[in-house]
Design a protein around this motif. Structure first.
Motif, PDB file in Angstrom:
ATOM      1  N   LEU A   4      24.532 -13.152 -21.028  1.00  0.00           N
ATOM      2  CA  LEU A   4      25.340 -14.126 -21.264  1.00  0.00           C
ATOM      3  C   LEU A   4      26.115 -13.981 -22.460  1.00  0.00           C
ATOM      4  CD1 LEU A   4      22.978 -17.046 -20.394  1.00  0.00           C
ATOM      5  CD2 LEU A   4      24.776 -16.623 -19.087  1.00  0.00           C
ATOM      6  N   GLU A   6      29.102 -15.355 -25.102  1.00  0.00           N
ATOM      7  CA  GLU A   6      29.974 -16.491 -25.247  1.00  0.00           C
ATOM      8  C   GLU A   6      31.231 -15.913 -26.177  1.00  0.00           C
ATOM      9  OE1 GLU A   6      25.863 -18.124 -25.998  1.00  0.00           O
ATOM     10  OE2 GLU A   6      26.789 -16.193 -26.440  1.00  0.00           O
ATOM     11  N   SER A  21      34.125 -19.916 -23.783  1.00  0.00           N
ATOM     12  CA  SER A  21      33.774 -19.431 -22.575  1.00  0.00           C
ATOM     13  C   SER A  21      32.450 -18.644 -22.631  1.00  0.00           C
ATOM     14  CB  SER A  21      35.021 -18.690 -22.111  1.00  0.00           C
ATOM     15  OG  SER A  21      34.726 -18.181 -20.788  1.00  0.00           O
ATOM     16  N   CYS A  22      31.615 -18.661 -21.363  1.00  0.00           N
ATOM     17  CA  CYS A  22      30.403 -17.899 -21.273  1.00  0.00           C
ATOM     18  C   CYS A  22      30.441 -17.035 -19.985  1.00  0.00           C
ATOM     19  CB  CYS A  22      29.240 -18.824 -21.385  1.00  0.00           C
ATOM     20  SG  CYS A  22      27.790 -18.095 -21.018  1.00  0.00           S
ATOM     21  N   TRP A  36      25.336 -25.851 -22.465  1.00  0.00           N
ATOM     22  CA  TRP A  36      25.638 -25.660 -24.069  1.00  0.00           C
ATOM     23  C   TRP A  36      24.939 -26.367 -25.018  1.00  0.00           C
ATOM     24  CZ3 TRP A  36      29.262 -21.861 -25.036  1.00  0.00           C
ATOM     25  CH2 TRP A  36      29.977 -21.325 -24.249  1.00  0.00           C
ATOM     26  N   THR A  78      31.536 -18.028 -14.679  1.00  0.00           N
ATOM     27  CA  THR A  78      32.051 -18.277 -16.037  1.00  0.00           C
ATOM     28  C   THR A  78      31.738 -19.857 -16.129  1.00  0.00           C
ATOM     29  OG1 THR A  78      34.296 -18.599 -15.413  1.00  0.00           O
ATOM     30  CG2 THR A  78      33.489 -16.575 -16.490  1.00  0.00           C
ATOM     31  N   TYR A  95      25.678 -22.181 -28.238  1.00  0.00           N
ATOM     32  CA  TYR A  95      24.891 -21.027 -27.271  1.00  0.00           C
ATOM     33  C   TYR A  95      25.211 -21.568 -25.749  1.00  0.00           C
ATOM     34  CZ  TYR A  95      22.624 -19.926 -31.580  1.00  0.00           C
ATOM     35  OH  TYR A  95      22.299 -19.261 -32.718  1.00  0.00           O
ATOM     36  N   CYS A  96      25.161 -20.571 -25.073  1.00  0.00           N
ATOM     37  CA  CYS A  96      25.244 -20.738 -23.494  1.00  0.00           C
ATOM     38  C   CYS A  96      23.742 -20.610 -23.011  1.00  0.00           C
ATOM     39  CB  CYS A  96      26.353 -19.756 -23.005  1.00  0.00           C
ATOM     40  SG  CYS A  96      26.443 -19.603 -21.124  1.00  0.00           S
ATOM     41  N   GLY A 109      22.642 -16.755 -24.273  1.00  0.00           N
ATOM     42  CA  GLY A 109      23.707 -15.663 -24.942  1.00  0.00           C
ATOM     43  C   GLY A 109      23.223 -16.058 -26.631  1.00  0.00           C
ATOM     44  N   THR A 112      28.239 -18.345 -30.295  1.00  0.00           N
ATOM     45  CA  THR A 112      29.618 -18.107 -30.849  1.00  0.00           C
ATOM     46  C   THR A 112      29.878 -19.408 -31.893  1.00  0.00           C
ATOM     47  OG1 THR A 112      31.923 -17.824 -30.458  1.00  0.00           O
ATOM     48  CG2 THR A 112      30.838 -19.585 -29.138  1.00  0.00           C
TER      49      THR A 112
END
Length: 118
Positions: A4, A6, A21-22, A36, A78, A95-96, A109, A112
Motif C-alpha cells: 500500500l 500513499e 492517493s493510495c 484512511w 486505488t 495512512y492507508c 501503508g 504520507t
C-alpha cells in the motif's frame, strides 16, 4: 508481495485542498474495506474515513465530515482521499489501511505527511 503506497501529501495553506492517493497491490483489492487513518504530531492514531468494498458506502469521522471525501477505483486498485477546507489541526501523517473481516487480514501503508500551515 502486499503493498500500500500513499502519495499526494505536502504543505498546504489553511483553507486549501489536497488529494491523497493510495495504490494497492499484492492482494484482492475489491475484497477489502479501505480506510484512511492519521496521526498528528505527539498524538495517537485517529480513524478518518472508510469505504466499503463493492457498494462504496462511506463513513467519516466527525472531525472531517463535510470536508473530506473518500473514493475507490476497484479497476485501478486505488483509494483516494480528497481533502478540502483544510485546517492546521488536519496536520498529520495519513495512512492507508486495507482490512478484510472474513479472513482477518490487515495491511498498512507507510504514510504520507500533510502539513497545513501558513
Amino acid at each position: 508481495q502486499v503493498q500500500l503506497v500513499e502519495s499526494g501529501g505536502g504543505l498546504v495553506q489553511p483553507g486549501g485542498s489536497l488529494r491523497l492517493s493510495c495504490a494497492a497491490s499484492g492482494f484482492t483489492f475489491n475484497s477489502y474495506w479501505m480506510y484512511w487513518f492519521r496521526q498528528a504530531p505527539g498524538k495517537g492514531l485517529e480513524w478518518v474515513s472508510y469505504i466499503h468494498t463493492g457498494r462504496g458506502s462511506t463513513i467519516y469521522a466527525d472531525s472531517v465530515k463535510g470536508r473530506f471525501t473518500i473514493s475507490r477505483d476497484n479497476a485501478k486498485n486505488t483509494v483516494d482521499l480528497q481533502m478540502s477546507s483544510l485546517k492546521p489541526e488536519d496536520t498529520a501523517v495519513y495512512y492507508c489501511n486495507a482490512h478484510n473481516f472474513l479472513v482477518s487480514m490487515d495491511y498498512w501503508g507507510k504514510g504520507t505527511l500533510v502539513t497545513v500551515s501558513s
